[in-house]
Design a protein around this motif. Sequence first.
Motif, mmCIF file in Angstrom:
data_model
loop_
_atom_site.group_PDB
_atom_site.id
_atom_site.type_symbol
_atom_site.label_atom_id
_atom_site.label_comp_id
_atom_site.label_asym_id
_atom_site.label_seq_id
_atom_site.Cartn_x
_atom_site.Cartn_y
_atom_site.Cartn_z
ATOM 1 N N LEU A 91 105.739 52.682 23.101
ATOM 2 C CA LEU A 91 105.996 54.114 23.236
ATOM 3 C C LEU A 91 105.047 54.664 24.287
ATOM 4 C CD1 LEU A 91 107.454 56.686 22.170
ATOM 5 C CD2 LEU A 91 105.578 56.916 20.523
ATOM 6 N N TRP A 92 105.590 55.386 25.268
ATOM 7 C CA TRP A 92 104.810 55.851 26.411
ATOM 8 C C TRP A 92 105.049 57.334 26.655
ATOM 9 C CZ3 TRP A 92 101.685 52.548 29.288
ATOM 10 C CH2 TRP A 92 101.825 51.180 29.007
ATOM 11 N N ARG A 93 104.005 58.015 27.066
ATOM 12 C CA ARG A 93 104.149 59.366 27.595
ATOM 13 C C ARG A 93 104.496 59.261 29.078
ATOM 14 N NH1 ARG A 93 101.985 63.180 23.916
ATOM 15 N NH2 ARG A 93 100.560 62.250 22.378
ATOM 16 N N MET A 94 105.396 60.121 29.541
ATOM 17 C CA MET A 94 105.778 60.100 30.945
ATOM 18 C C MET A 94 104.561 60.192 31.853
ATOM 19 S SD MET A 94 108.067 60.206 33.468
ATOM 20 C CE MET A 94 109.688 60.918 33.133
ATOM 21 N N ILE A 128 108.595 61.732 26.313
ATOM 22 C CA ILE A 128 108.024 60.446 25.936
ATOM 23 C C ILE A 128 109.179 59.470 25.749
ATOM 24 C CG2 ILE A 128 106.047 61.543 24.821
ATOM 25 C CD1 ILE A 128 107.273 60.895 22.116
ATOM 26 N N GLY A 129 108.882 58.181 25.748
ATOM 27 C CA GLY A 129 109.974 57.234 25.640
ATOM 28 C C GLY A 129 109.549 55.892 25.072
ATOM 29 N N PHE A 130 110.437 55.324 24.254
ATOM 30 C CA PHE A 130 110.301 53.939 23.826
ATOM 31 C C PHE A 130 110.858 53.048 24.939
ATOM 32 C CE2 PHE A 130 110.611 56.219 19.781
ATOM 33 C CZ PHE A 130 109.666 55.569 18.985
ATOM 34 N N ILE A 131 110.069 52.110 25.415
ATOM 35 C CA ILE A 131 110.531 51.113 26.374
ATOM 36 C C ILE A 131 110.753 49.818 25.609
ATOM 37 C CG2 ILE A 131 109.901 49.706 28.371
ATOM 38 C CD1 ILE A 131 108.458 52.103 29.499
ATOM 39 N N ILE A 132 111.975 49.298 25.707
ATOM 40 C CA ILE A 132 112.379 48.130 24.929
ATOM 41 C C ILE A 132 112.856 47.038 25.883
ATOM 42 C CG2 ILE A 132 113.871 47.256 23.093
ATOM 43 C CD1 ILE A 132 111.891 49.506 22.241
ATOM 44 N N ALA A 133 112.312 45.847 25.756
ATOM 45 C CA ALA A 133 112.741 44.720 26.574
ATOM 46 C C ALA A 133 114.094 44.203 26.090
ATOM 47 C CB ALA A 133 111.703 43.605 26.515
ATOM 48 N N LEU A 134 114.978 43.927 27.064
ATOM 49 C CA LEU A 134 116.293 43.364 26.784
ATOM 50 C C LEU A 134 116.395 41.999 27.466
ATOM 51 C CD1 LEU A 134 118.466 46.558 27.361
ATOM 52 C CD2 LEU A 134 117.714 45.620 25.165
ATOM 53 N N SER A 143 114.425 58.043 25.462
ATOM 54 C CA SER A 143 113.576 59.185 25.795
ATOM 55 C C SER A 143 113.749 60.318 24.792
ATOM 56 C CB SER A 143 113.921 59.716 27.197
ATOM 57 O OG SER A 143 113.519 58.803 28.187
ATOM 58 N N LEU A 144 112.621 60.956 24.470
ATOM 59 C CA LEU A 144 112.591 62.130 23.602
ATOM 60 C C LEU A 144 111.939 63.256 24.376
ATOM 61 C CD1 LEU A 144 111.145 60.331 20.444
ATOM 62 C CD2 LEU A 144 113.565 60.736 20.954
ATOM 63 N N ASN A 154 101.964 65.694 19.387
ATOM 64 C CA ASN A 154 100.545 65.531 19.070
ATOM 65 C C ASN A 154 100.254 64.084 18.671
ATOM 66 O OD1 ASN A 154 100.994 65.202 16.203
ATOM 67 N ND2 ASN A 154 101.205 67.440 16.032
ATOM 68 N N GLU A 155 98.971 63.777 18.489
ATOM 69 C CA GLU A 155 98.567 62.399 18.246
ATOM 70 C C GLU A 155 99.114 61.870 16.920
ATOM 71 O OE1 GLU A 155 97.215 60.455 20.485
ATOM 72 O OE2 GLU A 155 97.325 62.194 21.825
ATOM 73 N N THR A 156 99.202 62.725 15.909
ATOM 74 C CA THR A 156 99.757 62.297 14.620
ATOM 75 C C THR A 156 101.222 61.930 14.759
ATOM 76 O OG1 THR A 156 98.193 63.673 13.381
ATOM 77 C CG2 THR A 156 100.193 62.984 12.230
ATOM 78 N N GLU A 157 101.996 62.780 15.449
ATOM 79 C CA GLU A 157 103.412 62.489 15.672
ATOM 80 C C GLU A 157 103.578 61.222 16.500
ATOM 81 O OE1 GLU A 157 105.408 66.937 15.788
ATOM 82 O OE2 GLU A 157 104.225 66.261 17.510
ATOM 83 N N PHE A 158 102.763 61.088 17.536
ATOM 84 C CA PHE A 158 102.861 59.915 18.403
ATOM 85 C C PHE A 158 102.589 58.646 17.598
ATOM 86 C CE2 PHE A 158 101.804 57.119 21.955
ATOM 87 C CZ PHE A 158 102.701 57.524 22.931
#
Length: 264
Positions: A91-94, A128-134, A143-144, A154-158
Amino acid sequence: MINSDEIGAIAALFRATGGTDYGVALDALIRTVAAFDMSCIFGFSASCAPILIHDGYSETVDRGALRSYLRGAYQLDPFYSASIVEASEGLWRMRDLAPDAYYDTKFASSREVHPCISDQAGTLVEEIGFIIALPDGQGATYSLMRNRGGALFNETEFAKLQHLLPIVAASLRSHWRFAHQIDAPSPSTPSSDEVFHLAFGEVLTPAQCGVTKLILRGHSSVSIAENLGIAEGTVKLHRYNIYRRLEISSQAELFQRFIDYLAR
């Protein structure tokens, strides 16, 4: 600890895998731990145009922006680069993926080409987005997005979202296998380098096209020099010659030339 709402959402997600409601089910799971305004899932490959796996922003997005994105503007998206070559699964922040001058580019706020920008340019407060290897070097980004006026994740949500990574990854890989597997690319589908060559190659040299691609992706002259292993002064000379050959005077005009090419 997983609560009953999450358990129900996980069960619904796996029932939906491979079907048309997969993205809706994944959104429902994510909303059990964090709210968001828009979402999307793209499958990326270095040799093919992206596949739109889930469209969670139709009500606020110009369809022309999506067409331009799929025709080539996706190559300016940090999540595209990260999905196929750079970032680890997670999970990454843009802002942690974007090049150093990315937020000074037109792409970051242009609703002409960025399908995750709503009707008013610059309305996202964070993506933010989950990057998933295929398989076969392909990748996906889920992306959210939150609109301006809201709060950053926030950090708790992340952290809660990161705990869902194994479930997101497993379900997305299964869904990809059943519903969206890319076969051999069409001979007519241009590669990343070919898109920039088609847009600028009649006027620019291959070296200048390479610099142009990095400019448009949001790299500063210092970052371009580091990426290409050349001196910063050489980059500035390339930039001067690029603008001169294209008869333009700014990065905004360079961006518009690229968008005009995609719109043709």
